[in-house]
Motif scaffolding. Structure first.
Motif, PDB file in Angstrom:
ATOM      1  N   THR A  29       0.878  -1.194   0.044  1.00 54.51           N
ATOM      2  CA  THR A  29       0.050  -0.157  -0.106  1.00 54.51           C
ATOM      3  C   THR A  29       0.979   1.131  -0.093  1.00 54.51           C
ATOM      4  OG1 THR A  29      -0.062   0.018   2.403  1.00 54.51           O
ATOM      5  CG2 THR A  29      -1.644  -1.280   1.402  1.00 54.51           C
ATOM      6  N   PRO A  30       0.287   2.295  -0.643  1.00 55.07           N
ATOM      7  CA  PRO A  30      -0.779   2.526  -1.283  1.00 55.07           C
ATOM      8  C   PRO A  30      -1.004   1.629  -2.461  1.00 55.07           C
ATOM      9  CG  PRO A  30       0.007   4.587  -1.038  1.00 55.07           C
ATOM     10  CD  PRO A  30       1.184   3.528  -0.555  1.00 55.07           C
ATOM     11  N   ALA A  31      -2.182   1.029  -2.530  1.00 57.69           N
ATOM     12  CA  ALA A  31      -2.262  -0.113  -3.686  1.00 57.69           C
ATOM     13  C   ALA A  31      -3.618   0.447  -4.688  1.00 57.69           C
ATOM     14  CB  ALA A  31      -2.976  -1.540  -3.075  1.00 57.69           C
ATOM     15  N   PRO A 246      -6.582  -0.597   7.505  1.00 61.90           N
ATOM     16  CA  PRO A 246      -6.326  -0.064   6.057  1.00 61.90           C
ATOM     17  C   PRO A 246      -7.734   0.807   5.760  1.00 61.90           C
ATOM     18  CG  PRO A 246      -6.163  -2.456   6.191  1.00 61.90           C
ATOM     19  CD  PRO A 246      -6.628  -1.882   7.321  1.00 61.90           C
ATOM     20  N   TYR A 248      -9.903   2.408   2.472  1.00 63.84           N
ATOM     21  CA  TYR A 248      -9.868   2.313   1.253  1.00 63.84           C
ATOM     22  C   TYR A 248     -10.907   3.289   0.495  1.00 63.84           C
ATOM     23  CZ  TYR A 248     -12.841  -0.414  -2.517  1.00 63.84           C
ATOM     24  OH  TYR A 248     -13.551  -0.917  -3.570  1.00 63.84           O
ATOM     25  N   ASP A 267      -5.175   4.260   1.634  1.00 63.75           N
ATOM     26  CA  ASP A 267      -4.145   3.008   1.401  1.00 63.75           C
ATOM     27  C   ASP A 267      -4.623   2.203   0.266  1.00 63.75           C
ATOM     28  OD1 ASP A 267      -2.856   3.360   3.974  1.00 63.75           O
ATOM     29  OD2 ASP A 267      -4.863   2.607   4.908  1.00 63.75           O
ATOM     30  N   GLN A 268      -6.085   2.039  -0.179  1.00 61.56           N
ATOM     31  CA  GLN A 268      -6.735   1.278  -1.108  1.00 61.56           C
ATOM     32  C   GLN A 268      -7.637   2.226  -2.295  1.00 61.56           C
ATOM     33  OE1 GLN A 268      -7.508  -1.972   2.018  1.00 61.56           O
ATOM     34  NE2 GLN A 268      -7.723  -2.918  -0.154  1.00 61.56           N
TER      35      GLN A 268
END
Length: 385
Positions: A29-31, A246, A248, A267-268
């Motif tokens: 992450t970041p992803a 996390p 998102y 993060d996502q």
């Protein structure tokens, strides 16, 4: 089998880099999660998606509910085997379709009844049924069912949807814990709602943390509001979410959206934009966005980017890619989707490295400078007279 966990590796202001571990692998992450709506990333082989740098895919609960059906997928050993993707999978609960298919559904406290956009058949999706479907699919990370409202909306409607989503989150969590999937290392995220109302966003985030999820989505954004409003709502939500879980941002977005949201502590991400744009002749590069339908490319022998990680960006001329797009050839959609997904993953990799070095702000400035310069100087324009 590994269990779900999140390890924070470095901070740069609010931005973070880390690793999410699921039963099917590690997510850096970041992803950015490519969208495989119906268990396929359109125009892409699974190995190509992996080679682009993706650690995780998103698959949609609503579409898998309609066909081939979650029970069938379970009999065929689950999504990972079914779609030949042995890595992590997140399933969206169907909340986006509550908004996007508003003309085909009815909604009440119990849940949502959809009329299939395929054959008109009725399908009920409750918070509990959404959990059951995602368990049958075998998702590493599943999302609670929520109501996503399109913006702008009245404050009253935004609050009604937020509170309904909160109640559905409580029911979804009870169903997930009762299923025992958490004991097997799988995870469930709650979804922060509240539209464009900062106080509702904060209240939603705090309530979800009290319920207790493994991670938290920020939903109901990129649905008609300006970017500045979206960023304000992220900023209103993130401080109320745990540092150790996390975060998102759902359904977002452009490369610029991603960089700005990363700086706020997200993060996502997921978005159909890179593959959908590729299918329509548009590519994202370090020179900015390029429309390969434009006639200026038809005699251009240069590659899109000779230094790109993606072979398709290095090995094919702009003229050839323009030709494929103008002729509607499948290969054009395949190559441009690969180029776009690779660029998004390059952007994420660069952000991870920059955060680890404490230089995200400089990295983002350099990226934007490249976009501003563009892909071709005016004096290099081919003469098509």
């Amino acid at each position: 089998m590994p269990r779900f966990s999140f390890a924070l590796k470095a901070l740069d202001g609010a931005a973070r880099t880390g690793e999410i571990t699921t039963p099917h692998g590690v997510i850096r992450t970041p992803a950015f999660m490519p969208v495989g709506t119906a268990a396929t990333v359109k125009s892409m082989h699974p190995h190509e998606v992996r080679e682009s740098g993706a650690d995780i895919l998103l698959v949609n609960t609503y579409h898998m509910m309609l066909r081939p059906g979650p029970e069938r997928v379970a009999r065929l050993s689950g999504l990972h085997s079914f779609m030949n993707w042995p890595h992590s999978i997140l399933t969206d609960s169907g909340g986006f379709q509550v908004m996007s298919l508003a003309g085909l559904r009815t909604l009440n406290e119990s849940g949502v009844t959809f009329r299939s956009h395929i054959d008109g058949s009725a399908h009920q999706l409750t918070p509990e049924r959404a959990v059951d479907i995602q368990n049958l699919l075998g998702a590493d990370i599943q999302m609670q069912l929520d109501e996503c409202v399109k913006l702008p909306a009245t404050p009253a409607d935004v609050e009604r949807a937020m509170r309904l989503s909160m109640r559905w989150g409580e029911r979804a969590r009870r169903a997930f814990l009762a299923s025992g999937r958490h004991t097997e290392g799988y995870a469930q995220y709650g979804i922060v709602q509240g539209g464009d109302q900062p106080a509702l966003r904060a209240e939603s985030a705090r309530a979800l943390v009290d319920i207790g999820f493994e991670g938290y989505g920020i939903g109901g954004l990129a649905v008609g509001e300006p970017q500045a409003v979206m960023l304000d709502m992220i900023a209103a939500s993130v401080p109320h979410l745990p540092l150790t879980s996390p975060r998102y941002l759902m359904g977002v977005g452009t490369p610029d959206d991603l960089l700005k949201a990363i700086a706020l502590g997200v993060d996502q991400f997921d978005c159909v934009m890179p593959t959908r744009s590729g299918r329509h002749g548009q590519v994202f590069t370090r020179f900015g966005k390029i429309n390969l339908r434009n006639a200026r490319h038809h005699d251009d022998p240069r590659p899109l980017d000779e230094h790109a990680a993606c072979p398709a960006a290095r090995d094919y001329s702009r003229a050839y890619l323009h030709h494929l797009v103008r002729c509607g050839e499948f290969l054009g959609a395949m190559l441009l989707s690969a180029i776009n997904l690779s660029y998004y993953q390059e952007l994420m990799a660069g952000a991870r490295q920059a955060i680890a070095a404490g230089g995200l702000q400089d990295y983002a400035a350099a990226v934007r400078e490249g976009w501003a310069r563009g892909d071709i100087a005016p004096w290099q324009e081919p003469d098509h007279a």
